[in-house]
Motif scaffolding. Structure first.
Motif, PDB file in Angstrom:
ATOM      1  N   ASP A  96       0.572  -1.125   0.060  1.00 44.01           N
ATOM      2  CA  ASP A  96      -0.010  -0.126  -0.056  1.00 44.01           C
ATOM      3  C   ASP A  96       0.747   1.348   0.180  1.00 44.01           C
ATOM      4  O   ASP A  96       2.089   1.063   0.298  1.00 44.01           O
ATOM      5  N   ARG A  97       0.210   2.238  -0.259  1.00 44.19           N
ATOM      6  CA  ARG A  97       1.252   3.690   0.010  1.00 44.19           C
ATOM      7  C   ARG A  97       1.509   3.736   1.113  1.00 44.19           C
ATOM      8  O   ARG A  97       0.897   3.738   2.137  1.00 44.19           O
ATOM      9  N   GLY A  98       2.857   4.301   1.151  1.00 43.25           N
ATOM     10  CA  GLY A  98       3.277   4.602   2.475  1.00 43.25           C
ATOM     11  C   GLY A  98       3.813   3.231   3.189  1.00 43.25           C
ATOM     12  O   GLY A  98       4.510   3.655   4.402  1.00 43.25           O
ATOM     13  N   THR A  99       3.693   2.242   2.762  1.00 43.24           N
ATOM     14  CA  THR A  99       4.356   0.978   3.281  1.00 43.24           C
ATOM     15  C   THR A  99       5.742   0.680   3.106  1.00 43.24           C
ATOM     16  O   THR A  99       6.128   1.281   1.984  1.00 43.24           O
ATOM     17  N   GLU A 100       6.322  -0.308   3.682  1.00 46.24           N
ATOM     18  CA  GLU A 100       7.421  -0.735   3.379  1.00 46.24           C
ATOM     19  C   GLU A 100       7.551  -0.926   1.676  1.00 46.24           C
ATOM     20  O   GLU A 100       6.814  -1.876   1.371  1.00 46.24           O
ATOM     21  N   ALA A 101       8.743  -0.581   1.212  1.00 44.04           N
ATOM     22  CA  ALA A 101       8.843  -0.966  -0.335  1.00 44.04           C
ATOM     23  C   ALA A 101      10.042  -1.985  -0.552  1.00 44.04           C
ATOM     24  O   ALA A 101      10.880  -2.025   0.061  1.00 44.04           O
ATOM     25  N   PHE A 102       9.815  -2.890  -1.317  1.00 39.93           N
ATOM     26  CA  PHE A 102      10.625  -4.049  -1.658  1.00 39.93           C
ATOM     27  C   PHE A 102      11.332  -3.477  -2.872  1.00 39.93           C
ATOM     28  O   PHE A 102      10.539  -3.466  -3.975  1.00 39.93           O
ATOM     29  N   PHE A 103      12.460  -3.700  -2.978  1.00 34.35           N
ATOM     30  CA  PHE A 103      13.273  -3.330  -4.252  1.00 34.35           C
ATOM     31  C   PHE A 103      13.914  -4.613  -5.018  1.00 34.35           C
ATOM     32  O   PHE A 103      14.299  -5.713  -4.229  1.00 34.35           O
ATOM     33  N   GLY A 104      13.891  -4.414  -6.297  1.00 31.44           N
ATOM     34  CA  GLY A 104      14.438  -5.624  -7.335  1.00 31.44           C
ATOM     35  C   GLY A 104      16.159  -4.999  -7.059  1.00 31.44           C
ATOM     36  O   GLY A 104      16.629  -4.322  -6.446  1.00 31.44           O
ATOM     37  N   GLN A 105      17.049  -6.046  -7.817  1.00 28.90           N
ATOM     38  CA  GLN A 105      18.236  -5.828  -7.747  1.00 28.90           C
ATOM     39  C   GLN A 105      18.828  -4.720  -8.910  1.00 28.90           C
ATOM     40  O   GLN A 105      19.892  -4.464  -8.723  1.00 28.90           O
ATOM     41  N   GLY A 106      17.898  -4.403  -9.501  1.00 28.43           N
ATOM     42  CA  GLY A 106      18.601  -3.273 -10.619  1.00 28.43           C
ATOM     43  C   GLY A 106      18.646  -3.750 -11.870  1.00 28.43           C
ATOM     44  O   GLY A 106      19.208  -4.681 -12.141  1.00 28.43           O
ATOM     45  N   THR A 107      18.554  -2.889 -13.013  1.00 32.74           N
ATOM     46  CA  THR A 107      19.086  -3.119 -14.158  1.00 32.74           C
ATOM     47  C   THR A 107      19.892  -1.840 -14.744  1.00 32.74           C
ATOM     48  O   THR A 107      19.449  -0.850 -14.596  1.00 32.74           O
ATOM     49  N   ARG A 108      21.137  -2.189 -15.031  1.00 38.50           N
ATOM     50  CA  ARG A 108      21.973  -1.233 -15.421  1.00 38.50           C
ATOM     51  C   ARG A 108      21.967  -1.156 -17.070  1.00 38.50           C
ATOM     52  O   ARG A 108      22.348  -1.953 -17.849  1.00 38.50           O
ATOM     53  N   LEU A 109      21.431   0.060 -17.433  1.00 41.13           N
ATOM     54  CA  LEU A 109      21.287   0.209 -18.938  1.00 41.13           C
ATOM     55  C   LEU A 109      22.365   1.058 -19.404  1.00 41.13           C
ATOM     56  O   LEU A 109      22.537   2.459 -18.802  1.00 41.13           O
ATOM     57  N   THR A 110      22.966   0.903 -20.361  1.00 42.20           N
ATOM     58  CA  THR A 110      24.019   1.595 -21.222  1.00 42.20           C
ATOM     59  C   THR A 110      23.854   1.824 -22.323  1.00 42.20           C
ATOM     60  O   THR A 110      23.518   0.722 -23.255  1.00 42.20           O
ATOM     61  N   VAL A 111      23.729   2.908 -23.131  1.00 46.64           N
ATOM     62  CA  VAL A 111      23.509   3.292 -24.538  1.00 46.64           C
ATOM     63  C   VAL A 111      24.652   3.483 -25.164  1.00 46.64           C
ATOM     64  O   VAL A 111      25.784   4.202 -24.811  1.00 46.64           O
ATOM     65  N   VAL A 112      25.148   2.480 -26.080  1.00 49.96           N
ATOM     66  CA  VAL A 112      26.344   2.423 -26.949  1.00 49.96           C
ATOM     67  C   VAL A 112      26.237   3.238 -28.359  1.00 49.96           C
ATOM     68  O   VAL A 112      25.106   3.101 -28.939  1.00 49.96           O
TER      69      VAL A 112
END
Lengths: 112, 111
Positions: A96-112
């Protein structure tokens, strides 16, 4: 185990191409979020969704698009209109809004 | 918009308590204070959050000033694994409780 999964971990894109980042959660959370993080900076909100088939723009939505067809999935498309797409992208979910957020490990995007 | 002020970096010795300060003088009475931490190249991890009274969990304690203009995250016994960037984040009712991220405090733990 319950959690939030982002894929791929690293992504390379040529200029002018669209690319889609995946985010899946099995926490049964209603709310999902996409953030962008640049080096040495905090997170900036791109889009968020509080319910299936509905989403709202965040602070930096230009050049990005999302969909929320299923509760578990919230993919982010980085379009060619995004002028500076190289960054670390993070997906999160919360019950719900305002409650604990769980995050993924992320994606690192690079434009070449 | 409510903004927070945190030191850019802090150092502490291993196995000693750490007090991480945060000023948030413009938050309203219904805005929560959240703390997250982030290790390099990883997603942030929730630490604790509170509204008015002090809060404790297995990771840390959160002490909120009576006037709510500041708060302090307390790590009771720092370990090397606590080295991270710590973010003090207001969650504003007026903005549907969206988290407002600053640059955080980089905590360095010395062995």
């Amino acid at each position: 185990d319950g959690g939030i999964t982002q894929s791929p971990k690293y992504l390379f894109r040529k200029e002018g191409q669209n690319v889609t980042l995946s985010c899946e959660q099995n926490l049964n959370h209603d709310a999902m979020y996409w953030y962008r993080q640049d080096p040495g900076q905090g997170l900036r909100l791109i889009y968020y969704s509080q319910i299936v088939n509905d989403f709202q723009k965040g602070d930096i939505a230009e050049g990005y698009s999302v969909s929320r067809e299923k509760k578990e999935s919230f993919p982010l498309t980085v379009t060619s209109a995004q002028k500076n797409p190289t960054a670390f992208y993070l997906c999160a979910s919360s019950s719900d809004r305002g409650t604990e957020a769980f995050f993924g490990q992320g994606t690192r995007l690079t434009v070449v | 918009d409510a903004k927070t002020t945190q030191p850019n970096s802090m150092e502490s010795n291993e196995e000693e308590p750490v007090h991480l300060p945060c000023n948030h003088s413009t938050i309203s009475g219904t805005d929560y204070i959240h703390w997250y931490r982030q290790l390099p190249s990883q997603g942030p991890e929730y630490v604790i959050h509170g509204l008015t009274s002090n809060v404790n969990n297995r990771m840390a304690s959160l002490a909120i000033a009576e006037d709510r203009k500041s708060s302090t995250l307390i790590l009771h016994r720092a370990t090397l694994r606590d080295a991270a960037v710590y973010y003090c984040i207001p969650s504003l009712m007026d903005s549907n409780y969206q988290l407002i991220w600053g640059a955080g405090t980089k905590l360095i733990i010395k062995p």
